[in-house]
Design a protein around this motif. Structure first.
Motif, mmCIF file in Angstrom:
data_model
loop_
_atom_site.group_PDB
_atom_site.id
_atom_site.type_symbol
_atom_site.label_atom_id
_atom_site.label_comp_id
_atom_site.label_asym_id
_atom_site.label_seq_id
_atom_site.Cartn_x
_atom_site.Cartn_y
_atom_site.Cartn_z
ATOM 1 N N ASN A 1 0.816 -1.208 0.000
ATOM 2 C CA ASN A 1 0.000 0.000 0.000
ATOM 3 C C ASN A 1 0.848 1.256 0.000
ATOM 4 O OD1 ASN A 1 -2.833 -1.034 0.336
ATOM 5 N ND2 ASN A 1 -1.900 -1.991 2.123
ATOM 6 N N SER A 2 0.309 2.282 -0.626
ATOM 7 C CA SER A 2 0.858 3.637 -0.535
ATOM 8 C C SER A 2 -0.333 4.594 -0.589
ATOM 9 C CB SER A 2 1.843 3.924 -1.674
ATOM 10 O OG SER A 2 1.184 3.859 -2.925
ATOM 11 N N VAL A 3 -0.088 5.862 -0.299
ATOM 12 C CA VAL A 3 -1.168 6.848 -0.275
ATOM 13 C C VAL A 3 -1.305 7.485 -1.654
ATOM 14 C CG1 VAL A 3 -2.020 8.980 0.758
ATOM 15 C CG2 VAL A 3 -0.825 7.282 2.175
ATOM 16 N N TYR A 4 -2.515 7.355 -2.261
ATOM 17 C CA TYR A 4 -2.801 7.986 -3.549
ATOM 18 C C TYR A 4 -3.397 9.380 -3.337
ATOM 19 C CZ TYR A 4 -5.111 8.919 -8.012
ATOM 20 O OH TYR A 4 -5.537 9.490 -9.178
ATOM 21 N N ALA A 5 -4.349 9.475 -2.407
ATOM 22 C CA ALA A 5 -4.971 10.748 -2.028
ATOM 23 C C ALA A 5 -5.361 10.632 -0.557
ATOM 24 C CB ALA A 5 -6.195 11.038 -2.903
ATOM 25 N N ASP A 6 -5.821 11.713 0.026
ATOM 26 C CA ASP A 6 -6.112 11.713 1.463
ATOM 27 C C ASP A 6 -7.108 10.630 1.860
ATOM 28 O OD1 ASP A 6 -4.367 13.754 1.903
ATOM 29 O OD2 ASP A 6 -5.881 15.341 1.976
ATOM 30 N N THR A 7 -8.021 10.268 0.964
ATOM 31 C CA THR A 7 -9.035 9.263 1.291
ATOM 32 C C THR A 7 -8.934 8.018 0.406
ATOM 33 O OG1 THR A 7 -10.629 10.327 -0.191
ATOM 34 C CG2 THR A 7 -10.664 10.994 2.135
ATOM 35 N N ILE A 8 -7.793 7.834 -0.273
ATOM 36 C CA ILE A 8 -7.642 6.685 -1.178
ATOM 37 C C ILE A 8 -6.244 6.084 -1.000
ATOM 38 C CG2 ILE A 8 -7.645 5.873 -3.558
ATOM 39 C CD1 ILE A 8 -9.479 8.170 -4.278
ATOM 40 N N LEU A 9 -6.194 4.777 -0.789
ATOM 41 C CA LEU A 9 -4.938 4.037 -0.752
ATOM 42 C C LEU A 9 -4.711 3.348 -2.087
ATOM 43 C CD1 LEU A 9 -5.074 2.311 2.766
ATOM 44 C CD2 LEU A 9 -3.710 4.292 2.100
ATOM 45 N N ASN A 10 -3.455 3.301 -2.508
ATOM 46 C CA ASN A 10 -3.082 2.632 -3.752
ATOM 47 C C ASN A 10 -2.438 1.291 -3.409
ATOM 48 O OD1 ASN A 10 -2.992 2.436 -6.481
ATOM 49 N ND2 ASN A 10 -1.306 3.863 -6.786
ATOM 50 N N ARG A 11 -3.019 0.178 -3.886
ATOM 51 C CA ARG A 11 -2.457 -1.151 -3.669
ATOM 52 C C ARG A 11 -1.749 -1.597 -4.931
ATOM 53 N NH1 ARG A 11 -7.746 -3.823 -0.636
ATOM 54 N NH2 ARG A 11 -7.492 -2.698 1.328
ATOM 55 N N VAL A 12 -0.439 -1.813 -4.812
ATOM 56 C CA VAL A 12 0.399 -2.066 -5.972
ATOM 57 C C VAL A 12 1.127 -3.399 -5.808
ATOM 58 C CG1 VAL A 12 2.252 -1.173 -7.419
ATOM 59 C CG2 VAL A 12 0.751 0.422 -6.202
ATOM 60 N N TYR A 13 1.094 -4.229 -6.837
ATOM 61 C CA TYR A 13 1.903 -5.447 -6.847
ATOM 62 C C TYR A 13 3.353 -5.064 -7.134
ATOM 63 C CZ TYR A 13 -2.363 -8.249 -6.970
ATOM 64 O OH TYR A 13 -3.568 -8.834 -6.670
ATOM 65 N N THR A 14 4.250 -5.501 -6.262
ATOM 66 C CA THR A 14 5.650 -5.128 -6.418
ATOM 67 C C THR A 14 6.544 -6.226 -5.860
ATOM 68 O OG1 THR A 14 7.229 -3.321 -6.060
ATOM 69 C CG2 THR A 14 5.857 -3.949 -4.195
ATOM 70 N N ASN A 15 7.832 -6.192 -6.243
ATOM 71 C CA ASN A 15 8.820 -7.119 -5.685
ATOM 72 C C ASN A 15 9.346 -6.549 -4.378
ATOM 73 O OD1 ASN A 15 9.635 -7.477 -9.026
ATOM 74 N ND2 ASN A 15 9.081 -9.264 -7.801
ATOM 75 N N ALA A 16 9.123 -7.288 -3.293
ATOM 76 C CA ALA A 16 9.411 -6.764 -1.961
ATOM 77 C C ALA A 16 10.724 -7.301 -1.417
ATOM 78 C CB ALA A 16 8.268 -7.090 -1.008
ATOM 79 N N GLY A 17 11.832 -7.085 -2.127
ATOM 80 C CA GLY A 17 13.145 -7.421 -1.605
ATOM 81 C C GLY A 17 13.433 -8.904 -1.562
ATOM 82 N N THR A 18 13.596 -9.455 -0.342
ATOM 83 C CA THR A 18 13.950 -10.848 -0.118
ATOM 84 C C THR A 18 13.100 -11.401 1.014
ATOM 85 O OG1 THR A 18 16.230 -10.414 -0.801
ATOM 86 C CG2 THR A 18 15.850 -12.432 0.428
ATOM 87 N N ALA A 19 12.820 -12.694 0.956
ATOM 88 C CA ALA A 19 12.056 -13.325 2.027
ATOM 89 C C ALA A 19 12.664 -14.685 2.355
ATOM 90 C CB ALA A 19 10.590 -13.483 1.630
ATOM 91 N N LYS A 20 12.523 -15.100 3.609
ATOM 92 C CA LYS A 20 12.962 -16.408 4.064
ATOM 93 C C LYS A 20 11.847 -17.038 4.888
ATOM 94 C CE LYS A 20 17.881 -15.189 4.282
ATOM 95 N NZ LYS A 20 19.088 -15.100 5.143
ATOM 96 N N LEU A 21 11.710 -18.335 4.744
ATOM 97 C CA LEU A 21 10.676 -19.046 5.478
ATOM 98 C C LEU A 21 11.218 -20.417 5.878
ATOM 99 C CD1 LEU A 21 6.916 -19.196 4.583
ATOM 100 C CD2 LEU A 21 8.123 -21.301 5.100
ATOM 101 N N PHE A 22 11.107 -20.756 7.156
ATOM 102 C CA PHE A 22 11.463 -22.103 7.584
ATOM 103 C C PHE A 22 10.407 -22.596 8.568
ATOM 104 C CE2 PHE A 22 13.592 -19.350 10.630
ATOM 105 C CZ PHE A 22 13.346 -19.948 11.858
ATOM 106 N N GLY A 23 10.166 -23.913 8.561
ATOM 107 C CA GLY A 23 9.091 -24.410 9.396
ATOM 108 C C GLY A 23 9.135 -25.908 9.598
ATOM 109 N N LEU A 24 8.129 -26.390 10.330
ATOM 110 C CA LEU A 24 7.957 -27.803 10.628
ATOM 111 C C LEU A 24 6.506 -28.156 10.400
ATOM 112 C CD1 LEU A 24 8.756 -30.573 11.902
ATOM 113 C CD2 LEU A 24 8.198 -29.560 14.126
ATOM 114 N N GLU A 25 6.260 -29.195 9.599
ATOM 115 C CA GLU A 25 4.911 -29.695 9.434
ATOM 116 C C GLU A 25 4.852 -31.136 9.929
ATOM 117 O OE1 GLU A 25 3.910 -29.489 5.316
ATOM 118 O OE2 GLU A 25 5.225 -31.126 4.737
ATOM 119 N N ALA A 26 3.688 -31.533 10.436
ATOM 120 C CA ALA A 26 3.533 -32.877 10.983
ATOM 121 C C ALA A 26 2.107 -33.350 10.753
ATOM 122 C CB ALA A 26 3.863 -32.891 12.477
#
Length: 817
Positions: free
Chosen positions: A629-654
């Motif tokens: 999200n970013s601000v487009y106008a005082d009463t409107i938010l702009n939702r933009v698809y973008t590449n957000a740097g880097t991500a890491k995920l680790f977990g356990l499933e059972a």
């Protein structure tokens, strides 16, 4: 090509060096005695009659075939075994083709109701987990989403977004065929009653397309058994709503599906159709503010009101397979369907603007926003496949698939005076039309080499989408960038790929490893931009998996796979859509795909009463795609698809599946993971720092009680904890269900009462809060969906329908729905 040719030669040489002179060969084909379908991964162990020592072994392939080579001359006995079946011993073997070997379901796995065998509920194989759809009673009469949301690593939130191991991006296969469509759309059109089982391919090998960050979900449909006629009919209807949300319309819920299968001699013909109407009432509470640092003001615009859905879909499917002889099989399929969704958000807004420093009120206003978003899509496609088996058991297969779809809809956004809602302040109409054409051609070859199988193939994929977008505002506005909201797009994707892999088994060790090469071209042309947006990618996708059987009960596995999460055309479209009064949504034509490294390490344990597995996994994600999200106008938010740097995920499933006593079964799946996303990026040329990290978990479970031979009750629940996003978090989400089922006519007729989204006024079920924030904005929305929904499901079957029904599903269009 300079890289591809040496690659093939290298892998072939590896396989050839494994071969040497052989003195005896033992082979055969293992099938289920009841369904006559092949049994994959059954073990064939050869013992010496002289001293009972283990001489050699093999494992059956997807067609049930196995072969044990390099055996010294002598007298042997063969032991065929697979979990859920009675072990079969074939004595006094001197070496030959044993032909078809039938395995009978284990007596401990037989149901007390009727005489049909019950498949084991879930299995863990070298690269996948397999789950029987029939064990999830609450899903019957619903869609494939209602089935897969019960699996350990899968969760579904209040918006219908599906995640696998915490990732929204994963690939869907239908009977092993790729479906490059939007996951939610595809799965919502597949009736749960027609699904035989589901495979979670968590570390896919090189033979699969590398699409999908989280891995692959393979949906296996049913077909007829043996040489006979099979029929399955299911109908479902909803009882009146138990809670009034004061919505404009009352929900309608009804539907049905039918599957017919005929198998006789060389012919195998199947057809199916379904219609589902599934409306849902609901409510929305939101709170938003934006800061204007230039004017030193803060604007708040909280809202509340209706958020409901009218949804229906229908489809017809047909397939035919003809075996000219045992070595040549040709098959064809056709699919045609439509999906419609109408989302209503009628919200009352309370707007205020205040001084950012002192908090002094500058102005305030109330207005009513009537927002109706409509999405429709028609999907038409067909496929043609041919398979030839050579004398040495090698196979050559070729396949074609073509699709043409038409997606259209728009958003009607009315800002009205309040309380006199007959007076219109502003009316915005956002219509669009997006026709799609897609084509896929592939050739695959498989040949036995040494103790394993060498598989290689080529594939070409092509899809194109045209988009026409309009933006009409009444009364006319002096918005300076108004023309940016209108225009046309033309997107073309071409992908050339080649792969080779080797898989086999040596004693207690199963293994596969391979490499896939892809060259991809992407072109996006915009009506207001003279320069096309081009992206050319050349990438290697390696994979490797091993599974070691420590004993009959214990096994361990490890796997690695390189993946890619491709951009959809919707994510690439920069023409904004006025999704709500308070939001715009747009894409980026220069968006990069995600590249992902997947790794896992797990253990499986099988015991007399059931089975258990646990798997550690890790994902390293480059260029994660986020809607920020970013601000487009005082009463409107702009939702933009973008590449957000880097991500890491680790977990356990059972996962645990156990039958403590013959009348009680328990299934429990859980997934715990840590997700971190970070980077310094730009949103519409504005610099933004992304940094968020949090632990999250999900729990899916059910327990069934067989009250007597005809009565069954199942309690189930799906719980998703709070989880992090690029700019905030999604709240927890709980959905409990109860199903009571009565069997009649020796099991052919089944009547069930489903109590869905159980809440009883105390559980807080079927609602979720979504929160995002940045330096200049904050937004939180509580989505409250309908609870305590009562449904009646009636199913009738004439002969049993089992195994794979090879019906095509949308290749590209439904991803863009």
């Amino acid at each position: 090509m300079k890289l591809i040719c040496p690659l093939f030669v290298f892998i072939c040489l590896i396989g050839i060096t494994l071969t040497h002179a052989q003195t005896l060969s033992i082979k055969g084909r293992i099938i289920d005695a009841k369904s006559q379908s092949p049994v994959e991964y059954a073990s064939a162990a050869l013992f010496s009659i002289r001293d009972s020592s283990l001489v050699a072994g093999s494992v059956s392939d997807a067609n049930g075939n196995f072969e044990i080579k390099k055996v010294p001359q002598g007298k042997y006995q063969l032991r065929i075994a697979f979990l859920g079946y009675e072990t079969r011993i074939i004595k006094d073997i001197s070496g030959s083709d044993l032909g078809v070997i039938q395995l009978s379901p284990s007596t401990s796995m037989l149901s007390e109701v009727g005489v049909t065998g019950t498949k084991i509920a879930n299995l863990n194989k070298i690269d996948k987990q397999q789950y029987e759809a029939g064990q999830f009673e609450a899903a019957k009469g619903g869609s494939a989403i209602d089935v897969i949301k019960n699996l350990p690593s899968v969760s579904v939130n209040s918006q219908g977004d599906i995640t696998m191991r915490g990732a929204t991006g994963f690939m869907v296969l239908l009977n092993g065929k790729p479906v490059l469509a939007d996951v939610q759309t595809v799965l919502s059109q597949l009736p749960a009653n027609a699904i035989d089982h589901v495979e979670l391919i968590t570390a896919p090998s090189a033979k699969y397309d590398p699409d999908g960050r989280g891995g692959i979900i393979n949906i296996i449909m049913k077909r007829g058994m043996g040489d006979n006629f099979s029929l399955s009919i299911n109908t479902q209807g909803g009882l009146p709503a138990t809670i009034d949300y004061d919505n404009l319309e009352k929900p309608k819920r009804f539907g049905g599906d039918m599957t017919i299968a005929f198998k006789k001699g060389k012919w195998d013909v199947s057809a199916g159709g379904n219609y589902t109407r599934n409306d849902n009432e609901g409510y929305r509470e939101g709170d938003v503010y934006t800061k204007n640092f230039d004017k030193n003001t803060i604007t708040r615009f909280p809202s509340n009101g209706e958020r409901s859905f009218d949804r229906y879909n229908y489809a017809g499917r047909a397939s035919v397979s003809f075996a000219a002889d045992p070595k040549n099989i040709i098959s064809a399929g056709f699919y045609s369907g439509k999906r419609y969704q109408e989302r209503r958000a009628d919200l009352l807004y309370h707007n205020t603007t205040s001084d950012l420093t002192t908090g002094e009120l500058i102005n305030s206003a109330n207005y009513f926003n009537s927002n109706l978003q409509r999405k429709e899509g028609t999907f038409n496609l067909g496929n043609l496949d041919f398979t030839h088996t050579f004398g040495n058991k090698s196979t050559l297969s070729a396949g074609l698939q073509y699709e043409h779809d038409n997606l259209y809809g728009g958003t009607l956004n009315r800002n009205l005076q309040f309380p006199n809602t007959k007076d219109t302040i502003q009316f915005v109409d956002n219509p669009y039309r997006r026709p799609i054409s897609a084509f896929r051609a592939k050739v695959d070859h498989s040949t036995p080499i040494g103790t394993g199988q060498l598989e290689s193939g080529l594939q070409y994929r092509y899809d194109t989408q045209d988009g026409t977008f309009d933006y009409n505002v009444t009364p006319a506005t002096d918005q300076p960038d108004l023309e940016k909201f209108r225009g046309t797009t033309h997107a073309v994707n071409k992908i050339y790929s080649v792969y080779s892999q080797y898989k086999g088994r040596q004693g207690a060790l199963e293994y596969n490893g391979g490499l896939r090469y892809e060259y991809a071209e992407r072109t996006v042309r915009l009506s207001y931009d003279d320069h096309p947006h081009l992206l050319n990618l050349s990438n290697l996708f390696p994979s490797a998996n091993v599974l070691y059987h420590f004993s009959k009960s214990w096994s361990g596995k490890a796997g690695y796979s390189k993946r890619i999460q491709r951009t959809s055309n919707l994510e690439l479209n920069p023409i904004p859509e006025r999704e709500h009064s308070e939001t715009l949504e747009e894409g980026d034509p220069d968006l990069l795909p995600e590249f992902v490294d997947l790794a896992e390490l797990g253990m499986n344990y099988t015991f007399d009463k059931g089975s258990f597995f646990g798997t550690l996994y890790y994902q390293q994600i480059k260029n994660p795609i986020q809607r920020l999200n970013s601000v487009y106008a005082d009463t409107i938010l702009n939702r933009v698809y973008t590449n957000a740097g880097t991500a890491k995920l680790f977990g356990l499933e059972a996962g645990l599946n156990v039958t403590p006593v013959k009348w009680w079964t328990l299934y429990l799946g859980a997934n715990l993971y840590n997700y971190r996303v970070y980077g310094n990026i730009h949103i519409l040329d504005e610099p933004v720092t992304i940094s968020n990290q949090r632990w999250a978990y999900s729990i899916n479970g059910n327990t069934s009680f067989q009250l007597d031979k005809t009565w069954n009750i199942q309690l189930s629940a799906n719980y998703l904890s709070k989880r992090p996003t690029g700019q905030g978090q999604d709240g927890s989400f709980l959905v409990p269900n109860t199903t009571i089922r009565k069997s009649l006519m020796n099991g052919r007729l089944k009547v069930a009462l489903l109590w869905q989204n159980m809440n009883m006024g105390i559980l807080g079920a079927n609602k979720q809060r979504i929160t995002t924030y940045g330096p200049a904005f904050f937004t939180t929305t509580n989505y409250i969906s309908e609870t305590d929904v009562l449904m009646i499901n009636v199913g009738f079957s004439l002969n049993r329908i089992v195994s794979k029904l090879k019906l095509p599903v949308s290749e590209t269009g439904e991803r863009e729905f």
